[in-house]
Scaffold this motif. Structure first.
Motif, mmCIF file in Angstrom:
data_model
loop_
_atom_site.group_PDB
_atom_site.id
_atom_site.type_symbol
_atom_site.label_atom_id
_atom_site.label_comp_id
_atom_site.label_asym_id
_atom_site.label_seq_id
_atom_site.Cartn_x
_atom_site.Cartn_y
_atom_site.Cartn_z
ATOM 1 N N LEU A 68 47.749 24.541 55.763
ATOM 2 C CA LEU A 68 48.256 24.500 57.005
ATOM 3 C C LEU A 68 48.032 25.714 57.890
ATOM 4 O O LEU A 68 48.240 26.929 57.230
ATOM 5 C CB LEU A 68 49.791 24.070 57.053
ATOM 6 N N GLN A 69 47.383 25.623 59.043
ATOM 7 C CA GLN A 69 47.114 26.929 59.883
ATOM 8 C C GLN A 69 47.639 26.694 61.314
ATOM 9 O O GLN A 69 47.226 25.432 61.800
ATOM 10 C CB GLN A 69 45.711 27.337 59.612
ATOM 11 N N THR A 95 48.877 31.198 58.166
ATOM 12 C CA THR A 95 48.316 30.315 57.012
ATOM 13 C C THR A 95 49.317 30.033 55.877
ATOM 14 O O THR A 95 49.853 31.128 55.389
ATOM 15 C CB THR A 95 46.825 30.490 56.668
ATOM 16 N N ALA A 96 49.619 29.025 55.560
ATOM 17 C CA ALA A 96 50.327 28.628 54.282
ATOM 18 C C ALA A 96 49.669 27.457 53.403
ATOM 19 O O ALA A 96 49.073 26.613 54.056
ATOM 20 C CB ALA A 96 51.713 28.128 54.738
ATOM 21 N N ALA A 97 49.706 27.543 52.283
ATOM 22 C CA ALA A 97 48.996 26.581 51.331
ATOM 23 C C ALA A 97 49.926 26.282 50.146
ATOM 24 O O ALA A 97 50.747 27.196 49.609
ATOM 25 C CB ALA A 97 47.559 26.979 50.845
ATOM 26 N N VAL A 98 50.001 24.789 49.633
ATOM 27 C CA VAL A 98 50.415 24.651 48.387
ATOM 28 C C VAL A 98 49.245 24.086 47.397
ATOM 29 O O VAL A 98 48.536 23.222 47.807
ATOM 30 C CB VAL A 98 51.521 23.393 48.526
ATOM 31 N N GLY A 139 51.960 28.580 45.807
ATOM 32 C CA GLY A 139 51.451 28.687 46.997
ATOM 33 C C GLY A 139 51.428 30.001 47.565
ATOM 34 O O GLY A 139 51.891 30.928 46.841
ATOM 35 N N TYR A 140 51.179 29.851 48.928
ATOM 36 C CA TYR A 140 51.007 31.486 49.410
ATOM 37 C C TYR A 140 51.221 31.021 50.906
ATOM 38 O O TYR A 140 51.238 30.122 51.539
ATOM 39 C CB TYR A 140 49.497 32.114 49.194
#
Length: 185
Positions: free
Chosen positions: A79-80, A108-111, A129-130
């Protein structure tokens, strides 16, 4: 009561006025081939979009002692919120801004959900995630071809020692559906 109605009217007028004259596409769907998957980008402000990508993407695995040695393709949801900053300059130079062809900053975030793997003689499993910040560029062409690349740093969390690592995302694919609201061509 009249003041409340007046405040609501002023607030709604401000929201509608702030959304007028978007430079970015209202919405577009893309199919990616480098990181096989789907991407959806929707305009949420004058120069701002929300980008959601579900793909099989290359990623570092911070569970390993040297995460740079182990880069694997893992299912990911990213997701950005992209803040495009040079639509006007590109339009002035008569460069195309179709498909959000511009440069951007994006939190930005990611799983990521890798398969169970053996790390230091122990089975590691579970999602990680980050969350971080990237700078990138996106270019789209009338043929529908689209690419974007962004790079930055993020804080990784998961079943390992958390830390800050670099992130690089590359997407090459085609725009399969769009709803245009560009001021440029």
């Amino acid at each position: 009561m009249q003041r409340i109605i007046l405040l609501i009217f002023c607030f709604l007028t401000a929201i509608l006025h702030s959304q007028f004259g978007k430079n970015c596409e209202l919405r577009q769907w893309k199919i990616n081939i480098i990181s096989p998957g789907l991407e959806y980008e929707m305009g949420i402000g004058v120069n701002q979009t929300l980008n959601i990508k579900a793909a099989l993407q290359p990623a570092l695995d911070p569970a390993f002692t040297d995460p740079y040695d182990e880069i694997n393709f893992v299912p990911a949801l990213t997701l950005q919120t992209r803040f495009y900053h040079n639509f006007e300059q590109r339009a002035r130079r008569r460069r195309q801004i179709y498909g959000n062809s511009a440069n951007y900053f994006a939190p930005t975030a990611a799983v990521l959900s890798p398969d169970p793997r053996v790390v230091a003689n122990e089975i590691e499993e579970g999602v990680h995630g980050y969350a971080g910040l990237v700078y990138g560029l996106q270019r789209s062409y009338n043929s529908g071809l689209s690419f974007s690349i962004d790079a930055g740093a993020a804080y990784y969390v998961g079943p390992f020692k958390n830390g800050i690592y670099p992130i690089v995302n590359l997407s090459i694919g085609w725009i399969v559906s769009e709803k245009r609201w560009c001021v440029g061509k």
